[in-house]
Design a protein around this motif. Structure first.
Motif, PDB file in Angstrom:
ATOM      1  N   VAL A  47       0.833  -1.207   0.000  1.00  0.00           N
ATOM      2  CA  VAL A  47       0.000   0.000   0.000  1.00  0.00           C
ATOM      3  C   VAL A  47       0.868   1.258   0.000  1.00  0.00           C
ATOM      4  N   THR A  50       2.910   1.652  -3.247  1.00  0.00           N
ATOM      5  CA  THR A  50       2.109   2.115  -4.380  1.00  0.00           C
ATOM      6  C   THR A  50       1.848   3.617  -4.274  1.00  0.00           C
ATOM      7  N   ARG A  51       1.619   4.086  -3.068  1.00  0.00           N
ATOM      8  CA  ARG A  51       1.403   5.529  -2.877  1.00  0.00           C
ATOM      9  C   ARG A  51       2.671   6.317  -3.203  1.00  0.00           C
ATOM     10  N   CYS A  73      -2.060  -3.202  -3.667  1.00  0.00           N
ATOM     11  CA  CYS A  73      -1.967  -2.217  -4.748  1.00  0.00           C
ATOM     12  C   CYS A  73      -3.332  -1.599  -5.034  1.00  0.00           C
ATOM     13  N   GLU A  75      -5.804  -1.181  -3.024  1.00  0.00           N
ATOM     14  CA  GLU A  75      -6.194  -0.263  -1.960  1.00  0.00           C
ATOM     15  C   GLU A  75      -5.654   1.143  -2.216  1.00  0.00           C
ATOM     16  N   ALA A  76      -4.405   1.215  -2.671  1.00  0.00           N
ATOM     17  CA  ALA A  76      -3.798   2.526  -2.913  1.00  0.00           C
ATOM     18  C   ALA A  76      -4.253   3.155  -4.231  1.00  0.00           C
ATOM     19  N   THR A  80      -7.966   6.718  -8.164  1.00  0.00           N
ATOM     20  CA  THR A  80      -6.855   7.594  -8.528  1.00  0.00           C
ATOM     21  C   THR A  80      -6.772   7.850 -10.028  1.00  0.00           C
TER      22      THR A  80
END
Length: 297
Positions: A47, A50-51, A73, A75-76, A80
């Motif tokens: 997480v 990925t951010r 992945c 989740e982040a 977006t």
């Protein structure tokens, strides 16, 4: 040049250095820059990494690992606008298998770079996201008792041992509410909520599940006797469309489950603790995923 990030679980890749070199070479061949590379750790399943990749302005994120890495992945990446692509690793890879994504690195990279961008739903077990399935009872106990070493040695068959170890566990009382309808009360062995329907070995527990229909598919298993178990297994293995009273299926956009006593729960195969009450909802089309174009085999 466009740039991707790779979030890789080194425990799921036999030769990490060779894997990294092959991925970079394939991306370069398709005109992409050297990818950012992050190896997951016990402290960060992907997480946070990925951010970090998003903060660097990447155009695409590859998940290279098992279902837990995909979930981290996702989740982040929710909401977006940056798509996720999948590289096979581990024993499950259930999202990839359900959507028919390619196994080999060259084909998987090509789909990631040139494939169709498909918006899929993300399920939420309370505040925990999942892209495949979440559940309480037998499936969570199976996942918890199946070791990484066993999965490495014999693949998905390791889960069979996990099921056999817990098939005689005592049932639990479950009260299930679907979209506010009248409660369903059962003495259950497992309550499973899925975004897609196929498990390891090609078993389709939720044959009508679709990842982008805005709905959750629910399976409630209530076998009591060995004969009940045989009927349930036969029903699943043969993909029967007939009614099986010990394997009830429902659909809803919101599922509230209260159980007594509290039982182990899981998200995408990762145990997430004992819970007495959960609410499962869906975030429609919250994740962008690269899949093969319709003209591709």
């Amino acid at each position: 040049m466009p740039r991707a990030a790779v979030i890789a679980n080194p425990l799921r890749v036999p030769d990490s250095a060779a894997h990294r070199a092959e991925v970079a070479a394939e991306l370069a061949r398709l005109g992409w820059d050297e990818p950012l590379w992050f190896d997951t750790t016990a402290e960060d399943a992907g997480v946070g990494m990925t951010r970090k990749a998003l903060a660097e302005g990447v155009d695409l994120v590859f998940s290279s690992g098992g279902d837990g890495t995909v979930r981290a992945c996702a989740e982040a990446l929710m909401d977006t606008g940056v798509p996720l692509a999948l590289l096979f690793g581990g024993t499950g890879n259930l999202l990839a298998r359900n959507l028919g994504l390619p196994i080999g690195i060259p084909d998987a990279i090509r789909v990631g770079v040139e494939g169709e961008t498909r918006a899929i739903d993300v399920g939420m077990l309370d505040d925990l996201p999942f892209v495949v399935m979440a559940g309480l009872g037998l499936d969570a106990a199976m996942a918890d008792s199946t070791t990484t070493e066993a999965k490495r040695r014999i693949g998905w068959l390791a889960y069979v041992g996990g099921v056999l170890r817990h098939i005689a566990d005592r049932p639990f009382r479950a009260t299930i509410r679907l979209d506010g309808r009248a409660p369903i009360r059962r003495r259950a062995r497992m309550v499973l909520v899925g975004n897609v329907g196929q498990l390891q070995g090609g078993l389709r527990l939720l044959p009508e599940a679709a990842p982008d229909d805005g709905l959750l598919d629910v399976l409630v298993l209530t076998p009591r006797t060995p004969m009940d178990w045989l009927r349930v297994v036969g029903h699943v293995v043969t993909r029967s469309k007939g009614h099986e009273p010990r394997a009830e299926r429902y659909t809803a956009s919101r599922v509230s489950i209260a159980v007594s006593p509290a039982v182990l729960s899981e998200c995408d195969g990762d145990p997430v603790g004992h819970r007495g009450e959960v609410t499962v909802t869906t975030r429609p089309k919250a994740l962008l995923l690269r899949t093969p174009r319709e003209t591709e085999d």
